[in-house]
Design an enzyme around this catalytic site. Sequence first.
Site, PDB file in Angstrom:
ATOM      1  N   LYS A 199     -36.978   9.141 -35.773  1.00 41.74           N
ATOM      2  CA  LYS A 199     -36.726   8.957 -37.203  1.00 41.74           C
ATOM      3  C   LYS A 199     -37.562   7.785 -37.695  1.00 41.74           C
ATOM      4  O   LYS A 199     -37.287   6.637 -37.366  1.00 41.74           O
ATOM      5  CB  LYS A 199     -35.254   8.654 -37.501  1.00 41.74           C
ATOM      6  N   GLU A 273     -35.069  -3.676 -30.135  1.00 42.06           N
ATOM      7  CA  GLU A 273     -36.017  -4.751 -30.448  1.00 42.06           C
ATOM      8  C   GLU A 273     -35.743  -5.127 -31.891  1.00 42.06           C
ATOM      9  O   GLU A 273     -36.072  -4.392 -32.821  1.00 42.06           O
ATOM     10  CB  GLU A 273     -37.454  -4.265 -30.246  1.00 42.06           C
ATOM     11  N   CYS A 307     -41.789  -9.594 -36.949  1.00 42.20           N
ATOM     12  CA  CYS A 307     -40.649 -10.234 -36.283  1.00 42.20           C
ATOM     13  C   CYS A 307     -41.073 -11.378 -35.377  1.00 42.20           C
ATOM     14  O   CYS A 307     -40.240 -12.239 -35.038  1.00 42.20           O
ATOM     15  CB  CYS A 307     -39.828  -9.209 -35.514  1.00 42.20           C
TER      16      CYS A 307
END
Length: 503
Positions: A199, A273, A307
């Site tokens: 997805k 993650e 990130c």
Amino acid sequence: MTTAADPTPATVRRAADPSPLIGAADLPPARHFVDGTFVEPSTDRVIDVVDPSTEDVIARVPEGTAEDVDRAVAAALAAAGPWARRLPRERSELLHAVADRLAGNTELLARLESANTGKPLAVSTDDVGQAVDTFRFMAGAVRAATSLAAGEYAENHLSVILREPLGVIGVITPWNYPLLMAAWKIAPVLAAGNTLVLKPSEQTPLTTLKFAELVADLLPAGVLNVVNGYGATVGARLAEHPDVDMIALTGSVGSGRAVARAAADTLKRVHLELGGKAPVVVFEDADLTAAASALRVAGFWNSGQECGAACRVLVHESVAGEFIERLVGEVRALVVGEPAAGADVEVGPMVSKAHFDRVTGFLERAKKEGLRAATGGGALDGPGHFVAPTVLVDVPEGAEAAREEIFGPVVTVETFTDEDEAVRRANDVPLGLSASVWTENARRSHDIAARLDFGTVWVNSHLVLASEVPWGGFKGSGYGRDLSIYALDDYTRTKHVMHHHGR
């Protein structure tokens, strides 16, 4: 909004050529990809895909349902057995073919990624290159897997250790690196002999669908499936589905918690993650020019929507003034603009209006709390969701902007007095993805890196990645590893077969 402290406020460079980055022929089919082909959705509901540089709708994709997920999982389950039985050499050759197909379409994929995300073309091109390298690495690694040697560990018994695929993997990827994060999951999942249902983010699905279109003739039907839609529906169904053996997500901490809860009922494996709040610890003996130059990239790459971004500087008080001056000079020189405005554009827009509002909300609260913008500090004129590259100073310990993941072009600067304080404050965040240490003292660099509670620690650099080494965090940043042979381990299970050979 800029501050009086910034005599050269950022402006948004607009494309001189009104031609769009992509045309209708560049777009992938606006459908789900199931069992080797693009299929019609179960409903007629659609999701607008928006160019964040212009706020124009550039495509519409179907809003997936649980029924769509079930159809995709059934296809992946049917393909799992034959794919798992393929020799590592055969899977390796197919992954090399996928890498070749991506490399041959670099320019198209980069334009499509930039149109969907607002990324500068240099960032999107780098993403495609890293995706290619990820497939090439995994294609090689699967042919050289290692494990405990077969041997006699109990008298008259020969032990053999096998690595087996898990089966069907559900994959959920984020909006900040749509193609690259898909590659980080797809390559090891397939290399290890699994099949998958992916997805993509509902905001940035285009390169994932284009990837499926490009490799449809290379991979066996059902091995790779893509279902568009929202996390609350498509992601949730993947996480809870009894025929999905593992769920792998790159995304927010909130998404990670939701996936882990949904996966608990079926006791499936979970690979997460999640976010980061990377401290950059700059000691008094550091090369300040090199550190400031590195942060120009590491703090603002992908517009800070990264990130591992170097977003939280802790600098020794004796060199803080000099370092801030150098950093602000670098940040003021950044080129902000639409991806079509030139190859030298370094910072693009926030991916969406909602995320733009979130980032500017952090800046507004920081100003009320007494933090000062040495450069930048707020929104830039539209259209598009642009935020000025910002350096916040006069940041006290515990400030929201220094603890929470802003995920935008914002770097905070704090000061410290000694090593113990630097380590304590660097670790005093709920996330533990990455950090960096800046010092010319080799003993100090080893000691401080060992004391930092982060999955990756760089010394005298930041945000340098390689396919051969693992990526993943501690604490609230999740568990599991992307890249490297450790990712292959994540997507396999260990079986011990013991043969009694006594006579």
